[in-house]
Motif scaffolding. Structure first.
Motif, PDB file in Angstrom:
ATOM      1  N   MET A 187       0.828  -1.203   0.000  1.00  0.00           N
ATOM      2  CA  MET A 187       0.000   0.000   0.000  1.00  0.00           C
ATOM      3  C   MET A 187       0.861   1.251   0.000  1.00  0.00           C
ATOM      4  SD  MET A 187      -3.353  -0.632   2.401  1.00  0.00           S
ATOM      5  CE  MET A 187      -2.536  -1.444   3.755  1.00  0.00           C
ATOM      6  N   GLU A 188       1.919   1.238   0.802  1.00  0.00           N
ATOM      7  CA  GLU A 188       2.810   2.397   0.896  1.00  0.00           C
ATOM      8  C   GLU A 188       3.515   2.647  -0.430  1.00  0.00           C
ATOM      9  OE1 GLU A 188       4.841   5.610   2.673  1.00  0.00           O
ATOM     10  OE2 GLU A 188       3.106   4.447   3.337  1.00  0.00           O
ATOM     11  N   SER A 189       3.876   1.572  -1.125  1.00  0.00           N
ATOM     12  CA  SER A 189       4.592   1.693  -2.393  1.00  0.00           C
ATOM     13  C   SER A 189       3.672   2.069  -3.538  1.00  0.00           C
ATOM     14  CB  SER A 189       5.291   0.367  -2.734  1.00  0.00           C
ATOM     15  OG  SER A 189       6.249   0.040  -1.765  1.00  0.00           O
ATOM     16  N   MET A 190       2.411   1.623  -3.471  1.00  0.00           N
ATOM     17  CA  MET A 190       1.520   1.766  -4.621  1.00  0.00           C
ATOM     18  C   MET A 190       0.852   3.111  -4.738  1.00  0.00           C
ATOM     19  SD  MET A 190      -0.448  -1.890  -4.604  1.00  0.00           S
ATOM     20  CE  MET A 190      -1.812  -1.166  -5.537  1.00  0.00           C
ATOM     21  N   ARG A 191       0.459   3.687  -3.606  1.00  0.00           N
ATOM     22  CA  ARG A 191      -0.439   4.821  -3.675  1.00  0.00           C
ATOM     23  C   ARG A 191       0.165   6.112  -3.182  1.00  0.00           C
ATOM     24  NH1 ARG A 191      -3.289   3.742  -7.662  1.00  0.00           N
ATOM     25  NH2 ARG A 191      -4.915   2.209  -7.414  1.00  0.00           N
ATOM     26  N   GLY A 192      -0.410   7.222  -3.731  1.00  0.00           N
ATOM     27  CA  GLY A 192       0.011   8.539  -3.302  1.00  0.00           C
ATOM     28  C   GLY A 192      -0.470   8.856  -1.917  1.00  0.00           C
ATOM     29  N   ARG A 193      -1.754   8.669  -1.651  1.00  0.00           N
ATOM     30  CA  ARG A 193      -2.311   8.948  -0.330  1.00  0.00           C
ATOM     31  C   ARG A 193      -2.621   7.642   0.360  1.00  0.00           C
ATOM     32  NH1 ARG A 193      -7.086  12.883  -1.795  1.00  0.00           N
ATOM     33  NH2 ARG A 193      -6.826  11.846  -3.785  1.00  0.00           N
ATOM     34  N   GLU A 194      -2.159   7.478   1.587  1.00  0.00           N
ATOM     35  CA  GLU A 194      -2.399   6.246   2.310  1.00  0.00           C
ATOM     36  C   GLU A 194      -3.895   5.965   2.426  1.00  0.00           C
ATOM     37  OE1 GLU A 194      -0.405   8.611   3.042  1.00  0.00           O
ATOM     38  OE2 GLU A 194       1.525   7.888   3.687  1.00  0.00           O
ATOM     39  N   SER A 195      -4.718   6.994   2.582  1.00  0.00           N
ATOM     40  CA  SER A 195      -6.148   6.787   2.733  1.00  0.00           C
ATOM     41  C   SER A 195      -6.786   6.256   1.465  1.00  0.00           C
ATOM     42  CB  SER A 195      -6.835   8.117   3.122  1.00  0.00           C
ATOM     43  OG  SER A 195      -6.619   9.096   2.130  1.00  0.00           O
ATOM     44  N   ASP A 196      -6.074   6.350   0.352  1.00  0.00           N
ATOM     45  CA  ASP A 196      -6.625   5.942  -0.929  1.00  0.00           C
ATOM     46  C   ASP A 196      -6.342   4.481  -1.227  1.00  0.00           C
ATOM     47  OD1 ASP A 196      -6.190   6.581  -4.380  1.00  0.00           O
ATOM     48  OD2 ASP A 196      -8.067   6.687  -3.273  1.00  0.00           O
ATOM     49  N   ALA A 197      -5.499   3.847  -0.442  1.00  0.00           N
ATOM     50  CA  ALA A 197      -5.175   2.442  -0.659  1.00  0.00           C
ATOM     51  C   ALA A 197      -5.590   1.631   0.559  1.00  0.00           C
ATOM     52  CB  ALA A 197      -3.675   2.293  -0.908  1.00  0.00           C
ATOM     53  N   THR A 198      -6.193   0.481   0.306  1.00  0.00           N
ATOM     54  CA  THR A 198      -6.636  -0.395   1.368  1.00  0.00           C
ATOM     55  C   THR A 198      -6.187  -1.812   1.058  1.00  0.00           C
ATOM     56  OG1 THR A 198      -8.724  -0.902   0.275  1.00  0.00           O
ATOM     57  CG2 THR A 198      -8.690   1.039   1.709  1.00  0.00           C
ATOM     58  N   ASP A 199      -6.348  -2.712   2.048  1.00  0.00           N
ATOM     59  CA  ASP A 199      -6.060  -4.119   1.784  1.00  0.00           C
ATOM     60  C   ASP A 199      -6.827  -4.597   0.565  1.00  0.00           C
ATOM     61  OD1 ASP A 199      -4.434  -4.173   3.950  1.00  0.00           O
ATOM     62  OD2 ASP A 199      -5.669  -5.496   5.163  1.00  0.00           O
ATOM     63  N   ARG A 200      -8.078  -4.173   0.476  1.00  0.00           N
ATOM     64  CA  ARG A 200      -8.918  -4.613  -0.636  1.00  0.00           C
ATOM     65  C   ARG A 200      -8.404  -4.098  -1.967  1.00  0.00           C
ATOM     66  NH1 ARG A 200     -11.417  -8.388  -3.183  1.00  0.00           N
ATOM     67  NH2 ARG A 200     -13.126  -7.658  -4.514  1.00  0.00           N
ATOM     68  N   SER A 201      -7.949  -2.842  -2.026  1.00  0.00           N
ATOM     69  CA  SER A 201      -7.450  -2.299  -3.285  1.00  0.00           C
ATOM     70  C   SER A 201      -6.185  -3.022  -3.738  1.00  0.00           C
ATOM     71  CB  SER A 201      -7.202  -0.791  -3.176  1.00  0.00           C
ATOM     72  OG  SER A 201      -6.146  -0.512  -2.289  1.00  0.00           O
ATOM     73  N   VAL A 202      -5.338  -3.430  -2.786  1.00  0.00           N
ATOM     74  CA  VAL A 202      -4.161  -4.216  -3.145  1.00  0.00           C
ATOM     75  C   VAL A 202      -4.590  -5.550  -3.737  1.00  0.00           C
ATOM     76  CG1 VAL A 202      -2.143  -5.442  -2.243  1.00  0.00           C
ATOM     77  CG2 VAL A 202      -2.653  -3.126  -1.446  1.00  0.00           C
ATOM     78  N   ASP A 203      -5.554  -6.205  -3.102  1.00  0.00           N
ATOM     79  CA  ASP A 203      -6.030  -7.503  -3.593  1.00  0.00           C
ATOM     80  C   ASP A 203      -6.635  -7.383  -4.993  1.00  0.00           C
ATOM     81  OD1 ASP A 203      -5.228  -8.644  -1.215  1.00  0.00           O
ATOM     82  OD2 ASP A 203      -7.222  -8.546  -0.297  1.00  0.00           O
ATOM     83  N   VAL A 204      -7.357  -6.296  -5.238  1.00  0.00           N
ATOM     84  CA  VAL A 204      -7.954  -6.087  -6.560  1.00  0.00           C
ATOM     85  C   VAL A 204      -6.870  -5.919  -7.617  1.00  0.00           C
ATOM     86  CG1 VAL A 204      -9.282  -4.455  -7.954  1.00  0.00           C
ATOM     87  CG2 VAL A 204     -10.134  -5.153  -5.718  1.00  0.00           C
ATOM     88  N   GLN A 205      -5.828  -5.136  -7.312  1.00  0.00           N
ATOM     89  CA  GLN A 205      -4.744  -4.962  -8.270  1.00  0.00           C
ATOM     90  C   GLN A 205      -4.002  -6.272  -8.524  1.00  0.00           C
ATOM     91  OE1 GLN A 205      -4.373  -2.479 -10.127  1.00  0.00           O
ATOM     92  NE2 GLN A 205      -5.542  -0.886  -9.080  1.00  0.00           N
ATOM     93  N   VAL A 206      -3.843  -7.071  -7.476  1.00  0.00           N
ATOM     94  CA  VAL A 206      -3.206  -8.387  -7.640  1.00  0.00           C
ATOM     95  C   VAL A 206      -4.035  -9.246  -8.591  1.00  0.00           C
ATOM     96  CG1 VAL A 206      -2.703 -10.572  -6.465  1.00  0.00           C
ATOM     97  CG2 VAL A 206      -1.955  -8.408  -5.460  1.00  0.00           C
ATOM     98  N   MET A 207      -5.342  -9.258  -8.391  1.00  0.00           N
ATOM     99  CA  MET A 207      -6.226 -10.037  -9.245  1.00  0.00           C
ATOM    100  C   MET A 207      -6.119  -9.588 -10.701  1.00  0.00           C
ATOM    101  SD  MET A 207     -10.386 -10.392  -8.975  1.00  0.00           S
ATOM    102  CE  MET A 207     -10.589  -8.620  -9.248  1.00  0.00           C
TER     103      MET A 207
END
Length: 240
Positions: A187-207
């Motif tokens: 999450m820290e590596s992927m997104r500009g704002r921490e509030s904009d990335a969640t566990d779920r958003s990481v899982d979606v990008q992985v999928m």
């Protein structure tokens, strides 16, 4: 990278907003250039290096989305924060797919923009820390080769297009290929704002990324889940 030597480039055709952002960001310790259009942007990027680009979507002439797509097509990797007067979630998705790293609807509190900039600089530090003072090396997995430096995925001689989110995820994993990374680290590596990335958003990008690189996304060979940890990219050795 320290704030005091970070260079920010603002592209917006509203003179008042340009002046406000230049004054505010300069007071925060940045070196700031503020320009009105794509023509001046292209000239500056040919001569100078910037750490973050703040880009308005709705401008006269070439608009921000077109500029962003064109820069990414030419392998420009500068972090891009897009500004827009439209807050529609669809516009946010389109901006991400065009290659933007973050998105801020107008009107906004300048402190929110400042937080976005700091988050992008932290992300760049995280990526740069894994290069050990040199260029990141390409990573091979199956028929794919990914170049973290150029943020470019190839399958043989064919360029494989990825969204900004997919690129950020793959870059983070490739820089630590073979090493499991937690969702928090991703999450820290992927997104500009921490509030904009969640566990779920990481899982979606992985999928989504698995659909691109895996023959059988349900049984991944390269982008594997590490139970109770996160994810790991299993890469093949590159011949010298």
């Amino acid at each position: 990278m320290n704030t005091t030597n970070a260079r920010i480039l603002v592209v917006d055709d509203e003179p008042e907003l340009r002046a406000l952002l230049q004054r505010y960001l300069t007071q925060q310790g940045f070196e700031v250039r503020a320009i009105p259009d794509a023509t001046q942007l292209d000239r500056l990027l040919q001569r100078e290096v910037f750490d973050v680009l703040i880009l308005d979507i709705m401008m006269r002439g070439e608009d921000g989305l077109s500029i962003c797509q064109r820069l990414r097509a030419h392998k420009e990797t500068i972090p891009i924060i897009m500004l827009t007067a439209r807050g529609d979630p669809v516009d946010r998705i389109v901006g991400r797919e065009a290659g933007a790293d973050d998105y801020l609807p107008k009107p906004f509190d300048p402190r929110e923009l400042l937080a976005c900039i700091h988050a992008q600089l932290r992300r760049q530090r995280l990526l740069g820390a894994h290069r050990h003072g040199g260029e990141a090396q390409p990573v091979r997995f199956g028929s794919f080769v990914f170049d973290p430096e150029a943020r470019q995925l190839m399958r043989g001689k064919e360029f494989v297009p990825l969204t900004s989110g997919e690129l950020s995820l793959l870059t983070a994993l490739a820089l630590r290929a073979g090493q499991p990374l937690s969702r928090e680290r991703l999450m820290e590596s992927m997104r500009g704002r921490e509030s904009d990335a969640t566990d779920r958003s990481v899982d979606v990008q992985v999928m989504r990324l698995r659909r691109v690189i895996e023959a059988d996304p349900a049984n991944p060979r390269f982008l594997q889940t590490v139970r109770n940890v996160g994810y790991v990219l299993v890469a093949d050795p590159i011949d010298p």
